[in-house]
Design a protein around this motif. Structure first.
Motif, PDB file in Angstrom:
ATOM      1  N   MET A   1      -5.093  20.366   7.425  1.00 41.45           N
ATOM      2  CA  MET A   1      -6.536  20.360   7.557  1.00 41.45           C
ATOM      3  C   MET A   1      -6.896  20.226   9.027  1.00 41.45           C
ATOM      4  O   MET A   1      -6.349  19.412   9.736  1.00 41.45           O
ATOM      5  CB  MET A   1      -7.102  19.192   6.742  1.00 41.45           C
ATOM      6  N   ILE A   2      -7.827  21.024   9.477  1.00 38.16           N
ATOM      7  CA  ILE A   2      -8.260  20.985  10.864  1.00 38.16           C
ATOM      8  C   ILE A   2      -9.317  19.906  11.032  1.00 38.16           C
ATOM      9  O   ILE A   2     -10.228  19.773  10.215  1.00 38.16           O
ATOM     10  CB  ILE A   2      -8.807  22.359  11.279  1.00 38.16           C
ATOM     11  N   GLU A   3      -9.170  19.127  12.095  1.00 31.72           N
ATOM     12  CA  GLU A   3     -10.171  18.100  12.368  1.00 31.72           C
ATOM     13  C   GLU A   3     -11.478  18.771  12.752  1.00 31.72           C
ATOM     14  O   GLU A   3     -11.506  19.774  13.444  1.00 31.72           O
ATOM     15  CB  GLU A   3      -9.716  17.216  13.532  1.00 31.72           C
ATOM     16  N   THR A   4     -12.569  18.176  12.307  1.00 27.43           N
ATOM     17  CA  THR A   4     -13.883  18.698  12.640  1.00 27.43           C
ATOM     18  C   THR A   4     -14.698  17.599  13.293  1.00 27.43           C
ATOM     19  O   THR A   4     -14.379  16.432  13.210  1.00 27.43           O
ATOM     20  CB  THR A   4     -14.613  19.202  11.378  1.00 27.43           C
ATOM     21  N   THR A   5     -15.755  18.023  13.940  1.00 32.82           N
ATOM     22  CA  THR A   5     -16.651  17.067  14.582  1.00 32.82           C
ATOM     23  C   THR A   5     -18.014  17.140  13.915  1.00 32.82           C
ATOM     24  O   THR A   5     -18.299  18.063  13.158  1.00 32.82           O
ATOM     25  CB  THR A   5     -16.820  17.390  16.079  1.00 32.82           C
ATOM     26  N   GLY A   6     -18.863  16.184  14.232  1.00 31.84           N
ATOM     27  CA  GLY A   6     -20.205  16.173  13.651  1.00 31.84           C
ATOM     28  C   GLY A   6     -21.026  17.387  14.026  1.00 31.84           C
ATOM     29  O   GLY A   6     -21.937  17.772  13.307  1.00 31.84           O
ATOM     30  N   ASP A   7     -20.717  18.023  15.164  1.00 33.09           N
ATOM     31  CA  ASP A   7     -21.485  19.182  15.613  1.00 33.09           C
ATOM     32  C   ASP A   7     -20.982  20.501  15.049  1.00 33.09           C
ATOM     33  O   ASP A   7     -21.542  21.537  15.337  1.00 33.09           O
ATOM     34  CB  ASP A   7     -21.453  19.268  17.145  1.00 33.09           C
ATOM     35  N   ASP A   8     -19.921  20.482  14.249  1.00 33.44           N
ATOM     36  CA  ASP A   8     -19.370  21.751  13.810  1.00 33.44           C
ATOM     37  C   ASP A   8     -20.170  22.399  12.685  1.00 33.44           C
ATOM     38  O   ASP A   8     -19.805  23.452  12.201  1.00 33.44           O
ATOM     39  CB  ASP A   8     -17.883  21.633  13.464  1.00 33.44           C
ATOM     40  N   ARG A   9     -21.273  21.832  12.305  1.00 38.71           N
ATOM     41  CA  ARG A   9     -22.189  22.458  11.332  1.00 38.71           C
ATOM     42  C   ARG A   9     -23.465  22.919  12.021  1.00 38.71           C
ATOM     43  O   ARG A   9     -24.416  23.338  11.375  1.00 38.71           O
ATOM     44  CB  ARG A   9     -22.524  21.480  10.200  1.00 38.71           C
ATOM     45  N   ARG A  10     -23.495  22.835  13.342  1.00 36.48           N
ATOM     46  CA  ARG A  10     -24.637  23.317  14.116  1.00 36.48           C
ATOM     47  C   ARG A  10     -24.290  24.702  14.655  1.00 36.48           C
ATOM     48  O   ARG A  10     -23.223  24.896  15.227  1.00 36.48           O
ATOM     49  CB  ARG A  10     -24.928  22.369  15.279  1.00 36.48           C
ATOM     50  N   LEU A  11     -25.198  25.676  14.456  1.00 39.99           N
ATOM     51  CA  LEU A  11     -24.927  27.018  14.951  1.00 39.99           C
ATOM     52  C   LEU A  11     -24.731  27.002  16.463  1.00 39.99           C
ATOM     53  O   LEU A  11     -25.537  26.407  17.182  1.00 39.99           O
ATOM     54  CB  LEU A  11     -26.093  27.958  14.644  1.00 39.99           C
TER      55      LEU A  11
ATOM     56  N   PRO B   1      -6.447  24.782  15.493  1.00 40.80           N
ATOM     57  CA  PRO B   1      -6.671  23.339  15.601  1.00 40.80           C
ATOM     58  C   PRO B   1      -7.102  22.925  17.010  1.00 40.80           C
ATOM     59  O   PRO B   1      -6.575  23.412  18.005  1.00 40.80           O
ATOM     60  CB  PRO B   1      -5.306  22.736  15.259  1.00 40.80           C
ATOM     61  N   GLY B   2      -8.095  22.038  17.045  1.00 39.44           N
ATOM     62  CA  GLY B   2      -8.548  21.469  18.300  1.00 39.44           C
ATOM     63  C   GLY B   2      -9.407  22.371  19.153  1.00 39.44           C
ATOM     64  O   GLY B   2      -9.832  21.978  20.237  1.00 39.44           O
ATOM     65  N   ARG B   3      -9.691  23.569  18.696  1.00 39.15           N
ATOM     66  CA  ARG B   3     -10.501  24.506  19.482  1.00 39.15           C
ATOM     67  C   ARG B   3     -11.932  24.501  18.960  1.00 39.15           C
ATOM     68  O   ARG B   3     -12.178  24.304  17.771  1.00 39.15           O
ATOM     69  CB  ARG B   3      -9.917  25.910  19.392  1.00 39.15           C
ATOM     70  N   PRO B   4     -12.904  24.747  19.825  1.00 41.63           N
ATOM     71  CA  PRO B   4     -14.310  24.755  19.400  1.00 41.63           C
ATOM     72  C   PRO B   4     -14.621  25.927  18.466  1.00 41.63           C
ATOM     73  O   PRO B   4     -13.864  26.902  18.395  1.00 41.63           O
ATOM     74  CB  PRO B   4     -15.094  24.864  20.708  1.00 41.63           C
ATOM     75  N   LEU B   5     -15.753  25.823  17.781  1.00 36.78           N
ATOM     76  CA  LEU B   5     -16.163  26.863  16.833  1.00 36.78           C
ATOM     77  C   LEU B   5     -16.173  28.251  17.450  1.00 36.78           C
ATOM     78  O   LEU B   5     -15.749  29.216  16.815  1.00 36.78           O
ATOM     79  CB  LEU B   5     -17.560  26.560  16.280  1.00 36.78           C
ATOM     80  N   VAL B   6     -16.675  28.372  18.670  1.00 33.96           N
ATOM     81  CA  VAL B   6     -16.805  29.695  19.286  1.00 33.96           C
ATOM     82  C   VAL B   6     -15.456  30.349  19.554  1.00 33.96           C
ATOM     83  O   VAL B   6     -15.396  31.555  19.806  1.00 33.96           O
ATOM     84  CB  VAL B   6     -17.651  29.645  20.579  1.00 33.96           C
ATOM     85  N   GLU B   7     -14.368  29.580  19.478  1.00 35.45           N
ATOM     86  CA  GLU B   7     -13.023  30.125  19.694  1.00 35.45           C
ATOM     87  C   GLU B   7     -12.276  30.368  18.389  1.00 35.45           C
ATOM     88  O   GLU B   7     -11.104  30.742  18.395  1.00 35.45           O
ATOM     89  CB  GLU B   7     -12.218  29.199  20.601  1.00 35.45           C
ATOM     90  N   GLN B   8     -12.942  30.182  17.275  1.00 34.51           N
ATOM     91  CA  GLN B   8     -12.336  30.417  15.966  1.00 34.51           C
ATOM     92  C   GLN B   8     -12.587  31.865  15.547  1.00 34.51           C
ATOM     93  O   GLN B   8     -13.580  32.479  15.952  1.00 34.51           O
ATOM     94  CB  GLN B   8     -12.922  29.455  14.925  1.00 34.51           C
TER      95      GLN B   8
END
Length: 175
Positions: A1-11, A82-89
């Motif tokens: 499972m990839i760790e997520t942050t609180g901001d990963d549901r913000r566009l 893993p560990g990369r921001p949304l824009v890099e997924q």
């Protein structure tokens, strides 16, 4: 499972600006894509993935659904790095009739695919896609993209090469 942050549901800003635009379908000559003003909720995403796969045990936590085509196929960022921001997924597409695939290796490249006049469904389902540059989407990509502009077919091919087993891995989830 990839760790997520609180901001990963913000566009990310690029997707927020895309959502404020209208992708012109132009009776099939444009892009069949409707961007969302917000990511689907975690619950909606899990419900959708379970329905799509027929597998009640799957979890949609690794997906951030941000748009759909006219048939109900969904485009999403999938947390595969893993560990990369949304824009890099990578951007993936799962069609209403079972087609799925990687559209672009990251959000920046996805913007260039759109600028070339190719939507997520077309990127996955059609190998004979032709470039139909869109001025408004090109302007959006020029504003937000961090990768150099390339033709959509090159971006799509690179994403497929980076994730060659993607469709098979998703297929293995299906029941």
């Amino acid at each position: 499972m990839i760790e997520t942050t609180g901001d990963d549901r913000r566009l990310p800003p690029a997707l927020a600006d895309l959502a404020a635009m209208e992708c012109a379908y132009d009776e099939g000559r444009g892009i069949d894509f409707e961007p969302y003003a917000a990511f689907d909720s975690a619950e909606e995403t899990t419900e959708w993935l379970r329905s799509w796969t027929g597998n009640p045990a799957v979890d949609g936590g690794a997906y951030r659904v941000f748009g759909q085509d006219g048939t109900g196929g969904l485009a999403a960022l999938q947390l595969l790095r893993p560990g990369r921001p949304l824009v890099e997924q990578p951007v993936v597409f799962m069609g209403s009739e079972g087609a799925c695939g990687v559209v672009a290796g990251n959000l920046s490249d996805f913007l260039w695919v759109l600028a070339d006049g190719i939507g997520p469904m077309e990127a996955v389902e059609y190998d004979d896609r032709s470039s139909r540059p869109d001025a408004a989407l090109t302007s959006l990509a020029e504003q937000h993209a961090t990768t150099p502009r390339r033709p959509a077919h090159e971006i799509i091919a690179a994403a497929r090469a980076e994730f060659p087993a993607y469709a098979e891995e998703v297929g293995a989830l299906c029941r």
